[in-house]
Design a protein around this motif. Structure first.
Motif, PDB file in Angstrom:
ATOM      1  N   THR A 181     -36.144 -37.718 -49.498  1.00 23.52           N
ATOM      2  CA  THR A 181     -35.114 -38.615 -49.014  1.00 23.52           C
ATOM      3  C   THR A 181     -35.808 -39.805 -48.377  1.00 23.52           C
ATOM      4  N   GLY A 182     -35.093 -40.925 -48.281  1.00 23.92           N
ATOM      5  CA  GLY A 182     -35.712 -42.108 -47.715  1.00 23.92           C
ATOM      6  C   GLY A 182     -36.700 -42.744 -48.670  1.00 23.92           C
ATOM      7  N   THR A 183     -37.323 -43.856 -48.240  1.00 20.91           N
ATOM      8  CA  THR A 183     -38.306 -44.567 -49.063  1.00 20.91           C
ATOM      9  C   THR A 183     -39.546 -44.855 -48.245  1.00 20.91           C
ATOM     10  N   LEU A 184     -40.660 -45.013 -48.949  1.00 24.02           N
ATOM     11  CA  LEU A 184     -41.911 -45.376 -48.294  1.00 24.02           C
ATOM     12  C   LEU A 184     -41.899 -46.847 -47.903  1.00 24.02           C
ATOM     13  N   ALA A 185     -42.832 -47.225 -47.076  1.00 29.52           N
ATOM     14  CA  ALA A 185     -43.001 -48.636 -46.725  1.00 29.52           C
ATOM     15  C   ALA A 185     -43.364 -49.425 -47.976  1.00 29.52           C
ATOM     16  N   ASP A 186     -43.165 -50.775 -47.910  1.00 27.17           N
ATOM     17  CA  ASP A 186     -43.346 -51.630 -49.082  1.00 27.17           C
ATOM     18  C   ASP A 186     -44.699 -51.451 -49.747  1.00 27.17           C
ATOM     19  N   ASN A 187     -45.720 -51.275 -48.977  1.00 27.30           N
ATOM     20  CA  ASN A 187     -47.073 -51.303 -49.526  1.00 27.30           C
ATOM     21  C   ASN A 187     -47.645 -49.915 -49.801  1.00 27.30           C
ATOM     22  N   LEU A 188     -46.822 -48.885 -49.759  1.00 25.79           N
ATOM     23  CA  LEU A 188     -47.326 -47.521 -49.936  1.00 25.79           C
ATOM     24  C   LEU A 188     -46.685 -46.832 -51.129  1.00 25.79           C
ATOM     25  N   SER A 189     -47.465 -45.978 -51.776  1.00 20.74           N
ATOM     26  CA  SER A 189     -46.976 -45.110 -52.841  1.00 20.74           C
ATOM     27  C   SER A 189     -47.627 -43.743 -52.695  1.00 20.74           C
ATOM     28  N   LEU A 190     -46.930 -42.741 -53.168  1.00 21.86           N
ATOM     29  CA  LEU A 190     -47.448 -41.379 -53.081  1.00 21.86           C
ATOM     30  C   LEU A 190     -48.538 -41.138 -54.111  1.00 21.86           C
ATOM     31  N   VAL A 191     -49.570 -40.440 -53.657  1.00 20.92           N
ATOM     32  CA  VAL A 191     -50.609 -39.948 -54.560  1.00 20.92           C
ATOM     33  C   VAL A 191     -50.367 -38.476 -54.865  1.00 20.92           C
ATOM     34  N   SER A 192     -50.028 -37.709 -53.822  1.00 23.58           N
ATOM     35  CA  SER A 192     -49.727 -36.291 -54.010  1.00 23.58           C
ATOM     36  C   SER A 192     -49.003 -35.747 -52.789  1.00 23.58           C
ATOM     37  N   VAL A 193     -48.192 -34.718 -53.032  1.00 21.98           N
ATOM     38  CA  VAL A 193     -47.545 -33.946 -51.971  1.00 21.98           C
ATOM     39  C   VAL A 193     -47.771 -32.479 -52.316  1.00 21.98           C
ATOM     40  N   THR A 194     -48.586 -31.821 -51.524  1.00 15.65           N
ATOM     41  CA  THR A 194     -48.990 -30.446 -51.845  1.00 15.65           C
ATOM     42  C   THR A 194     -48.550 -29.505 -50.739  1.00 15.65           C
ATOM     43  N   PRO A 195     -47.623 -28.574 -51.022  1.00 14.13           N
ATOM     44  CA  PRO A 195     -47.235 -27.580 -50.000  1.00 14.13           C
ATOM     45  C   PRO A 195     -48.358 -26.580 -49.777  1.00 14.13           C
ATOM     46  N   GLU A 196     -48.408 -26.013 -48.576  1.00 19.27           N
ATOM     47  CA  GLU A 196     -49.461 -25.061 -48.243  1.00 19.27           C
ATOM     48  C   GLU A 196     -49.381 -23.792 -49.067  1.00 19.27           C
ATOM     49  N   MET A 197     -48.211 -23.479 -49.607  1.00 14.05           N
ATOM     50  CA  MET A 197     -48.054 -22.323 -50.480  1.00 14.05           C
ATOM     51  C   MET A 197     -47.141 -22.691 -51.632  1.00 14.05           C
ATOM     52  N   ASP A 198     -47.420 -22.101 -52.789  1.00 14.01           N
ATOM     53  CA  ASP A 198     -46.669 -22.436 -53.990  1.00 14.01           C
ATOM     54  C   ASP A 198     -45.317 -21.742 -54.057  1.00 14.01           C
ATOM     55  N   GLN A 199     -45.183 -20.615 -53.330  1.00 14.40           N
ATOM     56  CA  GLN A 199     -43.956 -19.844 -53.389  1.00 14.40           C
ATOM     57  C   GLN A 199     -43.475 -19.479 -51.995  1.00 14.40           C
TER      58      GLN A 199
END
Length: 488
Positions: A242-260
């Motif tokens: 939800t929401g948006t990043l700042a103008d100059n930012l983009s996501l490289v990765s979002v990794t949860p600490e556990m897959d399940q």
């Protein structure tokens, strides 16, 4: 008479008679003192005096058998002494000082009250069996008895004691070899919530399941708990945004600490759940790379989630763009007996500008992007179709103001007559994209929502937002996802 009494002979006779009379009074009467003195001494028989072992080194040995355990004792003493003493005042001991393991005969010793003497002690020896004491540690198990209430399941029992489930057991060597299980028991019959016992008694069982009652256990109790929950299963984690990043930012990765995660729900609900999507990352709060905690909120009929929150490793970089040329348009959904071709653009390809982190776009090529024209359910004729994009993770399309992604598709019904087909080709009208595929330029289908929240599973999903010609506006709420994007 006076003369006769004064005669010496008469006096002697009288003296003899008086002496005989006195003797008879003292020695013949049964009520006299000498007879009472003889009757003041008596005997007493005690038929079952308990033998008390003494002197055993109880840290090393244990008395496992003794035969007999009682003796017969006959004593003698004055009636008053016999009456004032109880059977407990008569002590019979067997001295086990310095004994060794094994079977042996030992003499008995006797302690009597003052003024009492032994007449008989039977027997005077006793047979004893001595065994060596050994200690050993065991992992105590938790045995569950009963069934929870209908619709609930019992989880794996947990030992909450500070020392865990390791306990020490002390037993004679022969008994130690028979130990089969060390356990505590918990009853969960009819339970609808977790069952806890802070002082569950530890019991030692032999290999046949019988309790070994003489076992010394340290500690003697454990603090245990059994979770009672709805049925549960583990499912993959799907991070939503939800929401948006700042103008100059983009996501490289979002990794949860556990897959399940583990989700709890009624079995009918659980059967329909294949992925958990209740973890939402607010991109507006991400200012730099780092760790972000999000709550695992129960959704879609889920009653509880374990763990209650997840740590996400979020990496962001500066935003850049990249142009991909001649991306072929793929038509899908052609029905049997029909053919479809791209009428416009004539090349059957489009050019596309994509945005994202520099390290992400560096590895993106035309082969990683799929442009789709879906014609499911359309009749023969010419139709304008909103195109859908399948993009790599954390990549979004960048559309200039007023730009649309669409194509004109010509659908032919090969089963129709030539005249009917000619009529269709001459009179066919363009068809606007279905309502579900329309929207502002750059809007996404599949997982988009009015509040800007987007689904993503394992980096796949949809994106939403308004291009508006500006890079920040083109960065969608799901800027970190790959998926299918529809642009009218």
């Amino acid at each position: 008479m006076d003369k006769w009494l004064s005669h010496p002979t008469a006096l002697k006779i009288i003296s003899v008679l008086l002496g005989v009379l006195l003797f008879a009074v003292v020695h013949i009467d049964p009520e006299t003192a000498p007879q009472a003195t003889v009757s003041s001494v008596d005997t007493s028989a005690l038929e079952a005096v308990t033998i008390e072992p003494i002197g055993l080194d109880e840290e090393k040995y244990v008395l496992t058998a003794m035969e007999p355990t009682v003796v017969r004792l006959v004593v003698e003493g004055s009636i008053s002494n016999l009456r004032k003493n109880t059977p407990l005042d008569y002590v019979v001991n067997v001295d086990l000082t310095n004994v060794k393991p094994g079977i042996q005969e030992l003499p008995l010793t006797l302690k009597l009250p003052k003024g009492i003497e032994e007449v008989e002690l039977s027997p005077r020896q006793v047979t004893v069996q001595i065994e060596e004491i050994v200690s050993k540690t065991f992992d105590a198990q938790v045995i569950i008895e009963g069934q929870p209430a209908e619709g609930y399941v019992a989880g794996t029992p947990q030992v909450l004691s500070e020392g865990g489930n390791v306990v020490g057991v002390t037993l004679p060597r022969d008994d130690m070899d028979k130990v089969g299980l060390v356990a505590v028991t918990m009853n969960v019959e009819g339970a609808v919530k977790s069952v806890e016992n802070k002082k569950a008694k530890i019991v030692v069982y032999d290999t046949e399941g019988q309790e070994i009652s003489n076992a010394i256990v340290q500690p003697s109790t454990l603090h245990v708990e059994t979770k009672i929950t709805r049925p549960y299963k583990q499912v993959p984690v799907q991070i939503r945004y939800t929401g948006t990043l700042a103008d100059n930012l983009s996501l490289v990765s979002v990794t949860p600490e556990m897959d399940q995660v583990t989700v709890y729900a009624e079995q009918s609900v659980l059967d329909t759940i294949t992925v958990y999507g209740g973890a939402v990352l607010d991109l507006s709060k991400v200012k730099q790379s780092g760790t972000v905690k999000v709550k695992t909120t129960p959704v879609d009929g889920i009653e509880a989630v374990n763990p209650a929150e997840l740590e996400l490793a979020v990496i962001v970089e500066g935003t850049t763009t990249k142009r991909l040329s001649n991306l072929p348009i793929t038509i899908i959904g052609t029905e049997d007996g029909m053919t479809a071709d791209i009428a416009s653009p004539a090349s059957g390809t489009i050019d596309l500008v994509i945005g994202g982190a520099e390290s992400v776009l560096r590895n993106v090529s035309a082969e990683d992007v799929t442009v789709i024209a879906k014609i499911d359910g359309l009749e023969a004729g010419t139709h304008t179709i909103a195109l859908e994009l399948e993009l790599p993770s954390y990549v979004q399309p960048i559309l200039s103001e007023g730009q649309t992604l669409s194509a004109t598709v010509e659908i032919l019904d090969e089963s129709a007559s030539a005249d009917e087909q000619e009529e269709l080709e001459v009179g066919g009208a363009q068809t606007e994209p279905p309502d579900g595929d329309r929207g502002d330029s750059g809007s996404a289908s599949g997982g988009s929502s009015g509040d800007g929240e987007t689904d993503a599973a394992s980096g796949n999903g949809g994106t939403s937002g308004n291009a508006g010609g500006a890079l920040n506006e083109a960065r969608l709420a799901a800027s970190g996802q790959s998926g299918r994007v529809t642009a009218a």
